[in-house]
Design a protein around this motif. Structure first.
Motif, PDB file in Angstrom:
ATOM      1  N   THR A   1      36.922  36.001  55.608  1.00 11.98           N
ATOM      2  CA  THR A   1      38.085  37.202  55.790  1.00 11.98           C
ATOM      3  C   THR A   1      39.315  37.199  54.810  1.00 11.98           C
ATOM      4  N   ARG A   2      39.868  35.649  54.760  1.00 11.52           N
ATOM      5  CA  ARG A   2      40.840  35.585  53.897  1.00 11.52           C
ATOM      6  C   ARG A   2      40.734  35.718  52.489  1.00 11.52           C
ATOM      7  N   ALA A   3      39.659  35.479  51.979  1.00 17.61           N
ATOM      8  CA  ALA A   3      38.949  35.898  50.713  1.00 17.61           C
ATOM      9  C   ALA A   3      38.995  37.531  50.302  1.00 17.61           C
TER      10      ALA A   3
ATOM     11  N   ASP B   1      41.206  42.695  48.516  1.00 19.14           N
ATOM     12  CA  ASP B   1      41.306  44.139  49.079  1.00 19.14           C
ATOM     13  C   ASP B   1      42.230  43.982  50.380  1.00 19.14           C
ATOM     14  N   ALA B   2      43.319  44.143  50.260  1.00 19.82           N
ATOM     15  CA  ALA B   2      44.156  44.062  51.503  1.00 19.82           C
ATOM     16  C   ALA B   2      43.688  45.100  52.446  1.00 19.82           C
TER      17      ALA B   2
ATOM     18  N   LEU C   1      42.254  37.074  64.033  1.00 24.47           N
ATOM     19  CA  LEU C   1      43.100  37.890  63.872  1.00 24.47           C
ATOM     20  C   LEU C   1      44.295  37.687  62.809  1.00 24.47           C
ATOM     21  N   GLU C   2      44.898  36.681  62.979  1.00 25.36           N
ATOM     22  CA  GLU C   2      46.027  35.962  62.128  1.00 25.36           C
ATOM     23  C   GLU C   2      45.463  36.003  60.697  1.00 25.36           C
ATOM     24  N   ALA C   3      44.204  35.836  60.451  1.00 28.15           N
ATOM     25  CA  ALA C   3      43.791  36.120  58.837  1.00 28.15           C
ATOM     26  C   ALA C   3      43.733  37.597  58.392  1.00 28.15           C
ATOM     27  N   GLY C   4      43.702  38.481  59.362  1.00 23.63           N
ATOM     28  CA  GLY C   4      43.824  39.616  58.870  1.00 23.63           C
ATOM     29  C   GLY C   4      42.647  40.761  59.491  1.00 23.63           C
ATOM     30  N   ALA C   5      41.651  40.109  60.320  1.00 22.05           N
ATOM     31  CA  ALA C   5      40.660  40.909  61.132  1.00 22.05           C
ATOM     32  C   ALA C   5      41.640  42.039  61.752  1.00 22.05           C
TER      33      ALA C   5
END
Length: 221
Positions: free
Chosen positions: A69-71, A76-77, A97-101
Motif C-alpha cells: 500500500t505504501r509503495a 499514485d496518491a 489505514l495509516e499507510a493510506g488505505a
C-alpha cells in the motif's frame, strides 16, 4: 457510473481469492481485471493493468499488504485500497489505514458488504467494516489516520442522543422505546446522521462520535 469498477484482488490464499473473484465476477458494474498472490505480484500487476479499486490481504509472503500500500501510494496518491483482514488483526488494520488505505473488510464479510465497500471506496469515501469492535474504533481514533476533510457538522440535541444510543448498539426499535419515538422516526434520524457524518454504517458512526467527543470510549464498554 461511466464504466465498470475495475478491481484487483491480492491474497495469498488461493481458495479464498478464487471464491471472492467468482462472486465478484457475477456482479454488474464490477470488472475483475487481475489477481495477485502477494504484494510484489500486486505491484507488478499494476504496472500492466489499470485498477479503480484494489483489495489486498494484510499478511502475505514476500511483501505484505501494508508495504504494498505504501509503495502504491508513492506512485499514485489517488489509489483506492481496501484491506482484507482476519478478526484478530486490529493493530494491522490501523497500520494499514495509516499507510493510506480507504477502508477494510473482515474476510467473513457477506457479499452485500463487500460490494458496498468497493462502491464506497470507488466514490472516494472511507469504509469501516460493520463488525468493527469498540476497541478497534478507539484505536482508529487515537491513530494518525484522519479522514475528515470537511467542517464538522452540528447535531441537534435529539440527534446527539440518538448517536450515543446507536454507538451503544441499540436497534431503532429499542432507541424508539427509550426516547418515546416511533421506529420509523428513529430510522429517519439515523439516515440524516449518517448523511451528516458521511459514513455508511454503525461502525462509521462510532468512529466519528469517538473522534468528535460525542461519546466516550468508556460508554462503549
Amino acid at each position: 457510473m461511466n464504466h465498470d469498477i475495475r478491481l484487483v484482488i491480492a491474497d495469498d490464499h488461493e481458495i479464498f481469492r478464487d471464491g471472492l473473484a467468482l462472486m465478484l465476477s457475477r456482479q454488474p458494474n464490477i470488472a475483475l481485471v487481475g489477481q495477485a498472490g502477494n504484494g510484489r505480484e500486486l505491484l507488478e500487476l499494476l504496472n500492466t493493468v489499470e485498477a479503480d479499486v484494489i483489495m489486498t490481504d494484510l499478511k502475505m509472503p514476500l511483501m505484505d499488504g501494508i508495504t504494498a500500500t505504501r509503495a502504491l501510494l508513492q506512485k499514485d496518491a489517488s489509489a483506492k485500497i481496501i484491506a482484507l483482514s482476519m478478526f484478530d488483526e486490529e493493530e494491522l488494520i490501523v497500520e494499514m489505514l495509516e499507510a493510506g488505505a480507504k477502508g477494510y473488510l473482515l474476510k467473513n464479510a457477506d457479499k452485500q458488504e463487500i460490494i458496498e465497500a468497493i462502491t464506497c471506496v470507488y466514490q472516494d469515501n472511507i469504509f469501516y467494516c460493520r463488525q468493527t469492535s469498540a476497541r478497534l474504533a478507539a484505536m482508529i481514533v487515537k491513530s494518525r489516520f484522519n479522514p475528515s476533510k470537511d467542517v464538522v457538522p452540528t447535531f441537534t440535541e435529539r440527534e446527539t442522543e440518538i448517536i450515543r444510543l446507536i454507538c451503544q448498539q441499540f436497534t431503532a426499535q429499542q432507541i424508539g422505546d427509550k426516547i418515546f419515538l416511533s421506529k420509523r422516526t428513529v430510522e429517519g434520524h439515523r439516515t440524516r446522521i449518517l448523511e451528516k457524518m458521511n459514513v455508511r454504517n454503525t461502525a462509521g458512526v462510532v468512529v466519528f462520535a469517538l473522534k468528535h467527543n460525542l461519546i466516550s470510549e468508556a460508554e462503549l464498554l
